[in-house]
Design a protein around this motif. Structure first.
Motif, PDB file in Angstrom:
ATOM      1  N   HIS A  21       0.750  -1.119  -0.038  1.00  0.00           N
ATOM      2  CA  HIS A  21       0.012  -0.133  -0.007  1.00  0.00           C
ATOM      3  C   HIS A  21       1.106   1.376   0.064  1.00  0.00           C
ATOM      4  CE1 HIS A  21      -3.287  -2.743   0.696  1.00  0.00           C
ATOM      5  NE2 HIS A  21      -2.700  -3.371   1.692  1.00  0.00           N
ATOM      6  N   PRO A  22       0.576   2.288  -0.315  1.00  0.00           N
ATOM      7  CA  PRO A  22       0.932   3.336  -0.639  1.00  0.00           C
ATOM      8  C   PRO A  22       1.712   4.040   0.225  1.00  0.00           C
ATOM      9  CG  PRO A  22      -1.570   4.022  -1.438  1.00  0.00           C
ATOM     10  CD  PRO A  22      -1.055   2.458  -1.065  1.00  0.00           C
ATOM     11  N   HIS A  23       0.485   4.178   1.472  1.00  0.00           N
ATOM     12  CA  HIS A  23       0.702   4.781   3.040  1.00  0.00           C
ATOM     13  C   HIS A  23       1.096   6.545   3.365  1.00  0.00           C
ATOM     14  CE1 HIS A  23       0.305   1.049   5.319  1.00  0.00           C
ATOM     15  NE2 HIS A  23       1.263   0.570   4.212  1.00  0.00           N
ATOM     16  N   ALA A  24       0.995   6.973   2.157  1.00  0.00           N
ATOM     17  CA  ALA A  24       1.111   8.352   1.300  1.00  0.00           C
ATOM     18  C   ALA A  24       0.703   9.655   2.783  1.00  0.00           C
ATOM     19  CB  ALA A  24       0.905   9.306  -0.162  1.00  0.00           C
ATOM     20  N   VAL A  25       1.741  10.628   3.101  1.00  0.00           N
ATOM     21  CA  VAL A  25       0.934  11.100   3.553  1.00  0.00           C
ATOM     22  C   VAL A  25       0.933  12.705   3.559  1.00  0.00           C
ATOM     23  CG1 VAL A  25       2.052  12.808   5.495  1.00  0.00           C
ATOM     24  CG2 VAL A  25       3.274  10.737   5.894  1.00  0.00           C
ATOM     25  N   LEU A  26      -0.644  12.558   3.539  1.00  0.00           N
ATOM     26  CA  LEU A  26      -1.575  13.884   2.499  1.00  0.00           C
ATOM     27  C   LEU A  26      -1.771  15.055   2.741  1.00  0.00           C
ATOM     28  CD1 LEU A  26      -4.247  11.139   0.971  1.00  0.00           C
ATOM     29  CD2 LEU A  26      -1.628  12.104   0.285  1.00  0.00           C
ATOM     30  N   ASP A  27      -0.876  15.278   4.475  1.00  0.00           N
ATOM     31  CA  ASP A  27      -0.997  16.375   5.000  1.00  0.00           C
ATOM     32  C   ASP A  27      -0.372  17.316   4.783  1.00  0.00           C
ATOM     33  OD1 ASP A  27      -0.899  18.511   6.599  1.00  0.00           O
ATOM     34  OD2 ASP A  27      -0.503  17.618   8.559  1.00  0.00           O
ATOM     35  N   LEU A  28      -0.551  18.344   4.155  1.00  0.00           N
ATOM     36  CA  LEU A  28       0.164  19.091   2.987  1.00  0.00           C
ATOM     37  C   LEU A  28       1.090  20.764   3.765  1.00  0.00           C
ATOM     38  CD1 LEU A  28      -2.159  20.085   0.035  1.00  0.00           C
ATOM     39  CD2 LEU A  28       0.635  18.684  -0.277  1.00  0.00           C
ATOM     40  N   PRO A  29       0.449  21.092   4.653  1.00  0.00           N
ATOM     41  CA  PRO A  29       1.656  21.551   5.940  1.00  0.00           C
ATOM     42  C   PRO A  29       2.791  21.364   6.351  1.00  0.00           C
ATOM     43  CG  PRO A  29      -0.467  21.486   5.853  1.00  0.00           C
ATOM     44  CD  PRO A  29      -0.431  20.638   4.755  1.00  0.00           C
ATOM     45  N   SER A  30       2.009  19.567   6.193  1.00  0.00           N
ATOM     46  CA  SER A  30       4.087  18.860   7.792  1.00  0.00           C
ATOM     47  C   SER A  30       4.517  18.427   6.155  1.00  0.00           C
ATOM     48  CB  SER A  30       3.160  17.635   7.895  1.00  0.00           C
ATOM     49  OG  SER A  30       2.753  16.756   6.748  1.00  0.00           O
ATOM     50  N   ARG A  31       4.119  18.446   4.989  1.00  0.00           N
ATOM     51  CA  ARG A  31       4.875  18.381   3.509  1.00  0.00           C
ATOM     52  C   ARG A  31       6.398  19.186   3.695  1.00  0.00           C
ATOM     53  NH1 ARG A  31       5.670  13.846   4.438  1.00  0.00           N
ATOM     54  NH2 ARG A  31       5.353  14.620   6.555  1.00  0.00           N
ATOM     55  N   ARG A  32       5.176  20.540   4.182  1.00  0.00           N
ATOM     56  CA  ARG A  32       6.033  21.890   4.312  1.00  0.00           C
ATOM     57  C   ARG A  32       7.078  21.592   5.145  1.00  0.00           C
ATOM     58  NH1 ARG A  32       1.467  24.150   3.209  1.00  0.00           N
ATOM     59  NH2 ARG A  32       1.151  25.153   4.736  1.00  0.00           N
ATOM     60  N   PHE A  33       6.733  21.598   6.394  1.00  0.00           N
ATOM     61  CA  PHE A  33       8.239  21.647   6.818  1.00  0.00           C
ATOM     62  C   PHE A  33       9.056  20.499   6.833  1.00  0.00           C
ATOM     63  CE2 PHE A  33       4.492  22.872  10.736  1.00  0.00           C
ATOM     64  CZ  PHE A  33       4.658  24.231  10.313  1.00  0.00           C
ATOM     65  N   LYS A  34       8.564  19.587   6.166  1.00  0.00           N
ATOM     66  CA  LYS A  34       9.458  18.153   6.249  1.00  0.00           C
ATOM     67  C   LYS A  34      10.782  19.136   4.594  1.00  0.00           C
ATOM     68  CE  LYS A  34       9.687  14.749   6.379  1.00  0.00           C
ATOM     69  NZ  LYS A  34      10.454  13.877   8.180  1.00  0.00           N
ATOM     70  N   GLY A  35       9.960  19.333   3.904  1.00  0.00           N
ATOM     71  CA  GLY A  35      10.743  20.187   2.928  1.00  0.00           C
ATOM     72  C   GLY A  35      11.736  20.813   3.422  1.00  0.00           C
ATOM     73  N   LEU A  36      11.470  21.867   4.266  1.00  0.00           N
ATOM     74  CA  LEU A  36      12.569  23.174   5.082  1.00  0.00           C
ATOM     75  C   LEU A  36      13.110  22.230   5.814  1.00  0.00           C
ATOM     76  CD1 LEU A  36      13.192  25.868   5.649  1.00  0.00           C
ATOM     77  CD2 LEU A  36      11.544  25.938   7.704  1.00  0.00           C
ATOM     78  N   LYS A  37      12.883  21.417   6.986  1.00  0.00           N
ATOM     79  CA  LYS A  37      14.315  20.794   7.352  1.00  0.00           C
ATOM     80  C   LYS A  37      15.178  20.168   6.409  1.00  0.00           C
ATOM     81  CE  LYS A  37      12.422  16.344   9.466  1.00  0.00           C
ATOM     82  NZ  LYS A  37      12.193  15.326  10.985  1.00  0.00           N
ATOM     83  N   ILE A  38      14.685  18.992   5.762  1.00  0.00           N
ATOM     84  CA  ILE A  38      15.527  18.621   4.515  1.00  0.00           C
ATOM     85  C   ILE A  38      16.460  19.696   4.327  1.00  0.00           C
ATOM     86  CG2 ILE A  38      15.790  17.724   1.904  1.00  0.00           C
ATOM     87  CD1 ILE A  38      13.069  16.034   2.955  1.00  0.00           C
ATOM     88  N   GLU A  39      15.897  20.824   3.542  1.00  0.00           N
ATOM     89  CA  GLU A  39      16.681  21.983   3.601  1.00  0.00           C
ATOM     90  C   GLU A  39      17.849  22.346   3.868  1.00  0.00           C
ATOM     91  OE1 GLU A  39      16.595  27.306   2.275  1.00  0.00           O
ATOM     92  OE2 GLU A  39      14.381  25.985   2.601  1.00  0.00           O
ATOM     93  N   ARG A  40      17.458  22.490   5.183  1.00  0.00           N
ATOM     94  CA  ARG A  40      18.263  22.817   6.560  1.00  0.00           C
ATOM     95  C   ARG A  40      19.561  21.543   6.512  1.00  0.00           C
ATOM     96  NH1 ARG A  40      14.923  26.495  11.245  1.00  0.00           N
ATOM     97  NH2 ARG A  40      13.920  27.909   9.764  1.00  0.00           N
ATOM     98  N   LEU A  41      19.030  20.502   6.241  1.00  0.00           N
ATOM     99  CA  LEU A  41      20.438  19.196   7.092  1.00  0.00           C
ATOM    100  C   LEU A  41      20.988  18.958   5.791  1.00  0.00           C
ATOM    101  CD1 LEU A  41      17.346  16.742   8.422  1.00  0.00           C
ATOM    102  CD2 LEU A  41      19.342  18.119   9.729  1.00  0.00           C
ATOM    103  N   LEU A  42      20.255  19.210   4.575  1.00  0.00           N
ATOM    104  CA  LEU A  42      21.509  19.123   3.107  1.00  0.00           C
ATOM    105  C   LEU A  42      22.113  20.828   3.008  1.00  0.00           C
ATOM    106  CD1 LEU A  42      18.959  16.880   1.247  1.00  0.00           C
ATOM    107  CD2 LEU A  42      20.935  16.488   2.223  1.00  0.00           C
ATOM    108  N   ASN A  43      21.677  21.624   4.100  1.00  0.00           N
ATOM    109  CA  ASN A  43      22.238  22.555   3.951  1.00  0.00           C
ATOM    110  C   ASN A  43      22.083  23.462   1.896  1.00  0.00           C
ATOM    111  OD1 ASN A  43      23.623  25.091   4.037  1.00  0.00           O
ATOM    112  ND2 ASN A  43      26.409  24.081   3.926  1.00  0.00           N
ATOM    113  N   LEU A  44      21.066  23.137   1.658  1.00  0.00           N
ATOM    114  CA  LEU A  44      20.912  23.508   0.077  1.00  0.00           C
ATOM    115  C   LEU A  44      21.039  25.011  -0.529  1.00  0.00           C
ATOM    116  CD1 LEU A  44      18.023  21.116  -0.750  1.00  0.00           C
ATOM    117  CD2 LEU A  44      20.822  20.355  -0.938  1.00  0.00           C
ATOM    118  N   ALA A  45      21.165  25.543   0.408  1.00  0.00           N
ATOM    119  CA  ALA A  45      21.708  27.336   0.050  1.00  0.00           C
ATOM    120  C   ALA A  45      23.528  27.324  -0.252  1.00  0.00           C
ATOM    121  CB  ALA A  45      20.923  27.946   1.358  1.00  0.00           C
ATOM    122  N   ALA A  46      23.413  26.892   0.552  1.00  0.00           N
ATOM    123  CA  ALA A  46      24.852  26.842   0.034  1.00  0.00           C
ATOM    124  C   ALA A  46      25.555  25.998  -1.224  1.00  0.00           C
ATOM    125  CB  ALA A  46      26.449  25.890   1.077  1.00  0.00           C
TER     126      ALA A  46
END
Length: 256
Positions: A21-46
């Motif tokens: 089964h897909p088990h997809a997380v369909l809570d869009l606000p939480s996905r924005r938080f997750k995206g920001l966390k990934i951005e910071r952890l990978l230091n993508l701004a650099a």
């Protein structure tokens, strides 16, 4: 990604008998938080831009959309999944896939994301195929992010059952059925050393980010909470021993 069991000569995974089964997380606000966390952890701004970014396991589309429409990062985003559960489609290119094989040329991406995917692709052979494909499409100077439920989490997140993933594999489906939560346990959560062995076998160097991710989660989602204040005061040295029991294993990885 899901619906895959290994049965291909090229090492990728193909549907055989297990329906996942897909088990997809369909809570869009939480996905924005997750995206920001990934951005910071990978230091993508650099990183130099534009950034070619691949998300494996699109789910709602929220993370792909976050990076594809980012106000400051210029990202060219592709996303794939075996189930199309998207709630938002703007800002990125999407392709459906059948298994772990990725429809992209070698060394295409600067960044690859595998967020709660590897536990759904199948058994260990399929998980190895998933990592091999990430290695193939990642550029030599690229960086990756992978998150997977820790087998030793107290409550299994997909079916909300205590100790479900602690059990031997043969006992998990009977327990699931006995509790009336489903008919088959279709996930393969990993232990820390097990995952690190898979990274090594795929020729990746990896770094455990569990403590960094825990801190980032509270700083992003609940910066004024008492928990966030406590975490700021605890030295990393005291937190590192907890990595084995933190519910989600999170890693940054790069090609050797």
């Amino acid at each position: 990604m899901s619906d895959s069991s290994p049965d291909r000569r090229d090492g990728s995974a193909e549907v055989v008998s297990v329906t996942r089964h897909p088990h997809a997380v369909l809570d869009l606000p939480s996905r924005r938080f997750k995206g920001l966390k990934i951005e910071r952890l990978l230091n993508l701004a650099a990183r130099s831009q534009p950034i070619r970014l691949l998300e494996v396991g699109t789910g709602s589309g929220g993370i792909a959309h976050y990076f594809g429409t980012h106000q400051h990062l210029k990202c060219e985003v592709d996303a794939v999944d075996v189930h199309d559960n998207r709630l938002v489609t703007e800002g990125y290119r999407y392709q459906s896939v059948r298994d772990t094989h990725l429809p992209f040329a070698d060394a295409t991406f600067d960044v690859v994301l595998s967020n709660h995917v590897i536990e759904h692709v199948g058994d260990e052979k399929a998980q190895r195929a998933h990592l091999a494909e990430l290695h193939r499409v990642l550029r030599s100077d690229g960086v990756g992010y992978l998150a997977v439920p820790n087998r030793w989490m107290l409550v299994e997140p997909h079916y909300k059952l205590v100790f479900l993933s602690w059990l031997p594999q043969a006992w998990r489906t009977p327990y699931l059925r006995w509790m009336g939560k489903g008919t088959v346990y279709d996930c393969e959560p990993l232990q820390m050393r097990q995952l690190e062995h898979l990274f090594s076998a795929a020729d990746f160097d990896c770094r455990n980010l569990c403590v960094d991710a825990l801190r980032a989660t509270f700083e992003i989602e609940r910066p004024t909470s008492a928990a966030a204040a406590v975490l700021r005061r605890i030295p990393d040295g005291l937190m590192l021993p907890l990595r084995r029991i933190i519910p989600t294993l999170i890693y940054r990885f790069e090609r050797r």
